[in-house]
Design an enzyme around this catalytic site. Structure first.
Site, PDB file in Angstrom:
ATOM      1  N   HIS A 258       4.735  -0.441   5.556  1.00 52.99           N
ATOM      2  CA  HIS A 258       4.892  -1.459   4.516  1.00 52.99           C
ATOM      3  C   HIS A 258       4.257  -2.794   4.922  1.00 52.99           C
ATOM      4  O   HIS A 258       4.227  -3.176   6.081  1.00 52.99           O
ATOM      5  CB  HIS A 258       6.370  -1.657   4.160  1.00 52.99           C
ATOM      6  CG  HIS A 258       7.267  -1.946   5.327  1.00 52.99           C
ATOM      7  ND1 HIS A 258       8.595  -1.609   5.331  1.00 52.99           N
ATOM      8  CD2 HIS A 258       7.023  -2.536   6.522  1.00 52.99           C
ATOM      9  CE1 HIS A 258       9.133  -1.993   6.471  1.00 52.99           C
ATOM     10  NE2 HIS A 258       8.199  -2.553   7.206  1.00 52.99           N
ATOM     11  N   ASN A 259       3.725  -3.478   3.922  1.00 51.30           N
ATOM     12  CA  ASN A 259       3.124  -4.811   4.066  1.00 51.30           C
ATOM     13  C   ASN A 259       1.819  -4.827   4.867  1.00 51.30           C
ATOM     14  O   ASN A 259       1.295  -5.901   5.169  1.00 51.30           O
ATOM     15  CB  ASN A 259       4.095  -5.812   4.701  1.00 51.30           C
ATOM     16  CG  ASN A 259       5.382  -5.964   3.925  1.00 51.30           C
ATOM     17  OD1 ASN A 259       5.422  -5.743   2.715  1.00 51.30           O
ATOM     18  ND2 ASN A 259       6.454  -6.322   4.609  1.00 51.30           N
TER      19      ASN A 259
END
EC number: 2.3.1.191
Length: 355
Positions: A258-259
């Site tokens: 994620h991210n």
């Protein structure tokens, strides 16, 4: 070449037409009308096939090569047998790739299962609120969620899942069994079979009764002309977005946390793992099975060797390898020293046994 039938030979392109398409020089104009139908490696290329060489290492294979043409650097022309026409190229690898795309366009995207891929199968489930432009193909078993938007010319494979609110651009291909959730895709995106896009990332906080799940409410943004391999997973952001930049190519079985933000025109090889919130610049190349720590920055144009363990930032343009990853020449020097010491020790042990 013996064709299996999965990707049959092209109807035929003359060498003159091919040279004009690639913008390269045909060494002998007398061979202008030679017809090319397929691609093949040097060692088994036959009539109608075209192949390429990058170095003198192919000299032995050239002795028995029966190709109808070869793409090579001008400096290598003298090594080509006189009976084989030559296309002189400054970038033979690239031009061979373009030739393959011209001769076998059907092999450039996931295989379709219906005779008319621009139709919606009655065995698919398309929510009444979804918006599909013209010439969108949806295979049997696929599910298109509420409010999803899919652009013209896009193909959705069998049993693929397109989540609510997902937006997919034009001329994309989503392979069979893939899932696309919480994501926006640009134009010309290719997602191969079984890929997982937009599921929640791995985030937990320790609590008095064990691990507490941290909600993931971000998105995945995939820009134009990205290709994502089979069974690769790209997690959505926790609160921000996971971003894959324009033109980036990702191999099979890659994990992107994620991210993570990946720049434009990167190449990421099979089984790479990238931990959350890492930022990767433009033009980065990452070898197979490399692992990247979270919250680090990889500069533009960096190259990371296969099986490397990247714990810290890598400056732009640098080449790193090893575990832990360090500058390539340091890694090679240390490896040579270890091999030297190991050889000396083995030699000493062997002498002792002989005594």
């Amino acid at each position: 070449m013996e064709h299996t039938g999965f990707f049959p030979p092209h109807g035929g392109v003359s060498l003159k037409q091919l040279a004009e398409h690639l913008g390269v020089e045909l060494a002998d104009e007398a061979s202008s009308e030679v017809v090319i139908r397929s691609i093949a490696p040097v060692y088994r290329a036959g009539e109608g096939d075209i192949c390429y060489i990058l170095s003198r290492k192919n000299r032995v294979e050239l002795e028995t090569c029966k190709a109808s043409a070869i793409i090579c650097l001008p400096a290598l022309k003298s090594f080509i047998p006189e009976h084989i026409p030559v296309l002189l190229s400054k970038k033979p690898h690239t031009d061979f790739a373009l030739t393959g795309a011209l001769l076998h366009p059907q092999a450039m995207r996931p295989v379709t299962f219906t005779s008319n891929p621009a139709t919606i199968s009655p065995a698919a489930v398309v929510d009444a609120t979804a918006k599909l432009e013209a010439n969108v193909g949806v295979e049997p078993g696929a599910i298109i969620g509420a409010g999803a938007e899919i652009g013209e010319g896009t193909y959705i494979g069998a049993n693929a899942l397109i989540g609510p609110g997902v937006k997919i651009g034009r001329n994309c291909s989503i392979g069979g069994g893939a899932s696309v959730l919480c994501a926006y895709l640009g134009n010309g995106v290719i997602i191969h079979n079984g890929a997982r896009i937009g599921q929640d990332g791995f985030g937990y906080a320790p609590g008095p009764r064990g691990m507490i799940k941290i909600v993931q409410i971000g998105r995945v943004i995939i820009q134009d002309n990205v290709e994502i391999g089979a069974n690769t997973t790209i997690d959505r952001g926790t609160m921000d977005d996971t971003v894959i930049g324009e033109g980036t190519k990702i191999d099979n079985q890659v994990q992107i946390g994620h991210n993570v933000r990946i720049g434009r025109h990167c190449a990421i090889v099979s089984q790479v793992g990238i931990a959350g919130s890492t930022v990767i610049g433009d033009g980065v190349q990452i070898g197979g099975q490399a692992g990247l720590n979270g919250h680090i920055h990889i500069g533009d144009g960096a190259q990371i060797g296969a099986k490397s363990g990247v714990m810290n930032n890598i400056p732009a343009g640098e080449r790193y390898a090893g575990l832990p990853a360090r500058p390539l020449w340091d890694f090679l020097r240390e490896s040579a020293e270890i091999a030297k010491r190991s050889g000396a020790r083995d030699k000493k042990d062997g002498s002792a046994e002989h005594d």
